[in-house]
Scaffold this active site. Structure first.
Site, mmCIF file in Angstrom:
data_model
loop_
_atom_site.group_PDB
_atom_site.id
_atom_site.type_symbol
_atom_site.label_atom_id
_atom_site.label_comp_id
_atom_site.label_asym_id
_atom_site.label_seq_id
_atom_site.Cartn_x
_atom_site.Cartn_y
_atom_site.Cartn_z
ATOM 1 N N ILE A 124 33.531 -55.150 -9.335
ATOM 2 C CA ILE A 124 32.662 -54.277 -10.129
ATOM 3 C C ILE A 124 33.024 -52.798 -9.964
ATOM 4 O O ILE A 124 32.690 -51.967 -10.802
ATOM 5 C CB ILE A 124 31.182 -54.523 -9.749
ATOM 6 C CG1 ILE A 124 30.247 -54.115 -10.879
ATOM 7 C CG2 ILE A 124 30.807 -53.832 -8.448
ATOM 8 C CD1 ILE A 124 28.824 -54.646 -10.702
ATOM 9 N N GLN B 229 34.369 -54.163 5.766
ATOM 10 C CA GLN B 229 33.691 -55.201 4.973
ATOM 11 C C GLN B 229 32.293 -54.740 4.595
ATOM 12 O O GLN B 229 31.528 -54.260 5.444
ATOM 13 C CB GLN B 229 33.604 -56.509 5.773
ATOM 14 C CG GLN B 229 33.090 -57.676 4.945
ATOM 15 C CD GLN B 229 33.137 -59.008 5.699
ATOM 16 O OE1 GLN B 229 33.231 -59.038 6.922
ATOM 17 N NE2 GLN B 229 33.067 -60.098 4.957
ATOM 18 N N HIS C 123 36.154 -62.898 1.007
ATOM 19 C CA HIS C 123 36.777 -62.635 -0.295
ATOM 20 C C HIS C 123 38.140 -62.005 -0.078
ATOM 21 O O HIS C 123 38.342 -61.266 0.887
ATOM 22 C CB HIS C 123 35.894 -61.714 -1.146
ATOM 23 C CG HIS C 123 35.474 -60.458 -0.442
ATOM 24 N ND1 HIS C 123 34.422 -60.425 0.439
ATOM 25 C CD2 HIS C 123 35.976 -59.202 -0.477
ATOM 26 C CE1 HIS C 123 34.287 -59.195 0.919
ATOM 27 N NE2 HIS C 123 35.235 -58.436 0.383
HETATM 28 P P1 AMP Z 1 34.726 -55.377 0.984
HETATM 29 O O1 AMP Z 1 34.617 -53.901 1.248
HETATM 30 O O2 AMP Z 1 36.072 -55.951 1.391
HETATM 31 O O3 AMP Z 1 33.577 -56.150 1.590
HETATM 32 O O4 AMP Z 1 34.662 -55.523 -0.589
HETATM 33 C C1 AMP Z 1 33.519 -55.862 -1.310
HETATM 34 C C2 AMP Z 1 33.823 -55.651 -2.775
HETATM 35 O O5 AMP Z 1 32.825 -56.298 -3.547
HETATM 36 C C3 AMP Z 1 33.850 -54.189 -3.216
HETATM 37 O O6 AMP Z 1 35.144 -53.885 -3.727
HETATM 38 C C4 AMP Z 1 32.773 -54.120 -4.303
HETATM 39 O O7 AMP Z 1 33.118 -53.277 -5.375
HETATM 40 C C5 AMP Z 1 32.673 -55.570 -4.743
HETATM 41 N N1 AMP Z 1 31.409 -55.948 -5.340
HETATM 42 C C6 AMP Z 1 30.157 -55.731 -4.856
HETATM 43 N N2 AMP Z 1 29.232 -56.244 -5.692
HETATM 44 C C7 AMP Z 1 29.892 -56.805 -6.725
HETATM 45 C C8 AMP Z 1 29.509 -57.513 -7.909
HETATM 46 N N3 AMP Z 1 28.220 -57.740 -8.219
HETATM 47 N N4 AMP Z 1 30.480 -57.948 -8.744
HETATM 48 C C9 AMP Z 1 31.780 -57.724 -8.465
HETATM 49 N N5 AMP Z 1 32.220 -57.097 -7.354
HETATM 50 C C10 AMP Z 1 31.293 -56.633 -6.497
#
Ligand code: AMP
Ligand code: ZN
Length: 141
Positions: free
Chosen positions: A31, A94, A100
């Site tokens: 997102i 994270q 992910h």
């Molecule tokens: P991390 O910092 O590795 O935990 O990455 C989490 C990722 O999730 C970030 O890049 C956010 O932009 C992404 N994210 C959070 N909420 C959503 C959502 N609803 N849809 C898509 N991506 C998301």
């Protein structure tokens, strides 16, 4: 339903821009992308952190991440390269606590990147001890 955002996306309770789905894995656009086409590849089941993911699921996640990276390269996005990135724990950046993999198209000179402090071992002996400590922990794992 737990309050994990990725579980909610996998259940279809929160919308996402899906690019791939199979029985174990889902992939959708981040997102808040680092670059256009930034994809998150997630297990449908809730696992966290990485070392709690069953090998069968992890193999599928990596296989799908590989295919997505190739698809990004072959697509109209036409990146010059792709990063595969994964975080475990707040200290590692994270923010979403459901495993992910980020698959991030990159362009030459796009200015994106992560800054890591430059590390150095105090001595070769310290590096030897560090390698031995990890190897010893692996023996027990
Ligand atoms: P991390 O910092 O590795 O935990 O990455 C989490 C990722 O999730 C970030 O890049 C956010 O932009 C992404 N994210 C959070 N909420 C959503 C959502 N609803 N849809 C898509 N991506 C998301
Ligand atoms: Zn979850």
């Amino acid at each position: 339903m737990n309050d994990c955002i990725v579980c909610r996306i996998a259940a279809g309770c929160i919308p996402s821009r899906k690019v791939y789905e199979d029985d174990l894995v889902l992939a959708f656009l981040d997102i808040s992308p680092v670059s256009p086409g930034h994809v998150l590849v997630v297990p449908k089941e809730h696992f966290n952190p990485l070392w709690n993911v069953p090998d069968e699921v992890l193999a599928r996640l990596l296989s799908v991440a590989k295919r997505i990276a190739k698809a990004q390269m072959d697509s109209a996005l036409a990146p010059d390269g792709v990063n595969l990135f994964q975080t475990n724990g707040t200290a590692a950046g994270q923010t979403v606590f459901h495993v992910h993999f980020h698959v991030i198209p990159r362009k030459n000179g796009d200015g994106a990147g992560w800054t890591f402090p430059e590390g150095a071992y105090a001595s070769p002996e310290e590096a030897d001890a560090t390698a031995a400590a990890i190897a010893a922990a692996l023996e027990k794992a």
